[in-house]
Design an enzyme around this catalytic site. Structure first.
Site, short mmCIF file in Angstrom:
data_model
loop_
_atom_site.label_atom_id
_atom_site.label_comp_id
_atom_site.label_asym_id
_atom_site.label_seq_id
_atom_site.Cartn_x
_atom_site.Cartn_y
_atom_site.Cartn_z
N LEU A 31 50.55 8.48 -20.17
CA LEU A 31 50.54 9.87 -20.63
C LEU A 31 49.92 10.65 -19.49
O LEU A 31 49.03 10.14 -18.79
CB LEU A 31 49.68 10.02 -21.88
CG LEU A 31 50.20 9.36 -23.17
CD1 LEU A 31 49.19 9.54 -24.31
CD2 LEU A 31 51.55 9.95 -23.57
N ASP A 32 50.35 11.90 -19.30
CA ASP A 32 49.76 12.72 -18.25
C ASP A 32 48.28 12.91 -18.51
O ASP A 32 47.81 12.79 -19.64
CB ASP A 32 50.43 14.10 -18.21
CG ASP A 32 51.90 14.02 -17.85
OD1 ASP A 32 52.31 13.01 -17.23
OD2 ASP A 32 52.63 14.96 -18.22
N ARG A 33 47.57 13.31 -17.46
CA ARG A 33 46.11 13.48 -17.59
C ARG A 33 45.77 14.48 -18.69
O ARG A 33 44.80 14.31 -19.43
CB ARG A 33 45.54 13.94 -16.24
CG ARG A 33 44.03 13.99 -16.22
CD ARG A 33 43.51 13.63 -14.87
NE ARG A 33 43.81 14.64 -13.89
CZ ARG A 33 42.95 15.58 -13.49
NH1 ARG A 33 41.75 15.65 -14.02
NH2 ARG A 33 43.30 16.45 -12.57
#
Ligand code: URA
Length: 235
Positions: A102-104
C-alpha cells in the site's frame, strides 16, 4: 519443539509469559499440566491447551494490520518507518513481510505473513483476488466513470487496467473501488485519468478478509482460522 517457542511462535505468549503459564498449570499437554516451558511437544500430534483453549499449531503466521499513514509497506527502509515496526514482541522476530504494497499515505487492511509461496500466489493476477478500497476525491467524480472503470481504464503510461468496479457515494466525492490487480499507484492513476485526484485511500478488504473495525490504526491481530483458510484456498 519447546513449549515456550511454540506459544511465542504462535504469538500467544512471550517466552517469559509461557514460562509463568506453565508454572501455574495453564498449559496442558495431552490433558496433563506441563510445568516446564522448556519441555518438548509435538504440536502436530499432541493436544495442547493454553489457558483453557485448545491451540492448533500452524507453521506460518498471519497478521492483519490496520496500516496507519506514514509507513512504508516493507520490512526495512533507510529513512522511513516500515509496517513491520508496528509489530511488537515475538512477532517482530518472525520475519513477517507485507502481502503486497500500500502506498505510504494509504491506510487500512494489510496482511503480513512469513508464508512466501502463499503471498506470491494471492498476489498473482491469475488468482484475481478482489481488493476493495474506500476513497475520497478532490472533486466530484465525472459522469460515466462507472462504465469507464468497468471497461478498463487506460493509464497515462498506456497500461490497460483490468475491469474494475466503482460504486460512488451520494455527491460523487468518493466511494468504493474494487480491483483484481495491484499496479503501482493504481487507484490514484485511475482516478487521475478522469482529471480528478485521490485525497484519501483506505483498503477495507482483501479477498474474503475484511478489515476488523475493532482495530485502530496501527493495531493488529492474528488472522482467524477461517480467514487463513480463505487465503489458503488459493494454494
Ligand atoms: N492504489 C493506489 O493508488 N495506492 C494504493 O496504496 C493502493 C491502490
Amino acid at each position: 519443539m519447546r513449549i515456550d517457542k511454540l506459544l511465542s511462535d504462535m504469538g500467544l505468549a512471550t517466552r517469559s509469559e509461557a514460562r509463568a503459564a506453565c508454572k501455574s498449570g495453564q498449559v496442558l499437554v495431552d490433558g496433563a499440566p506441563a510445568r516446564d516451558s522448556s519441555s518438548h511437544v509435538d504440536p502436530e500430534r499432541q493436544s495442547i491447551v493454553f489457558r483453557g483453549r485448545e491451540i492448533s499449531y500452524r507453521r506460518y503466521t498471519y497478521v492483519m494490520l490496520n496500516k496507519p499513514e506514514g509507513y512504508v509497506s516493507a520490512t526495512e527502509d533507510s529513512k522511513l518507518p516500515v509496517v513491520t515496526e508496528l509489530l511488537d514482541g515475538e512477532l517482530r522476530k518472525m520475519e513477517l513481510f507485507p502481502v503486497g504494497r500500500l502506498d505510504r499515505d494509504t491506510t487500512g487492511l494489510m496482511i503480513l505473513t512469513n508464508n512466501g509461496p502463499l503471498a506470491h500466489r494471492v498476489l498473482s493476477p491469475k488468482h484475481h483476488v478482489p481488493k476493495v478500497y474506500r476513497f475520497t476525491a478532490a472533486e466530484p467524480m465525472a459522469e460515466g466513470v462507472e462504465e469507464k472503470f468497468r471497461d478498463g481504464v487506460t493509464l497515462a503510461d498506456g497500461y490497460e487496467c483490468k475491469s474494475a468496479q466503482i460504486v460512488l457515494d451520494e455527491g460523487r466525492m468518493g466511494g468504493l473501488i474494487t480491483l483484481t490487480e495491484g499496479k503501482y499507484h493504481q487507484i490514484k492513476r485511475m482516478v487521475a485519468s478522469t482529471h480528478n485526484r485521490v485525497v484519501t485511500l483506505e483498503r477495507i478488504s482483501f479477498g474474503d478478509i475484511e478489515l476488523d473495525t475493532a482495530l485502530a490504526r496501527g493495531e493488529y491481530r492474528l488472522l482467524t482460522a477461517e480467514e487463513i483458510a480463505s487465503l489458503e484456498k488459493h494454494m
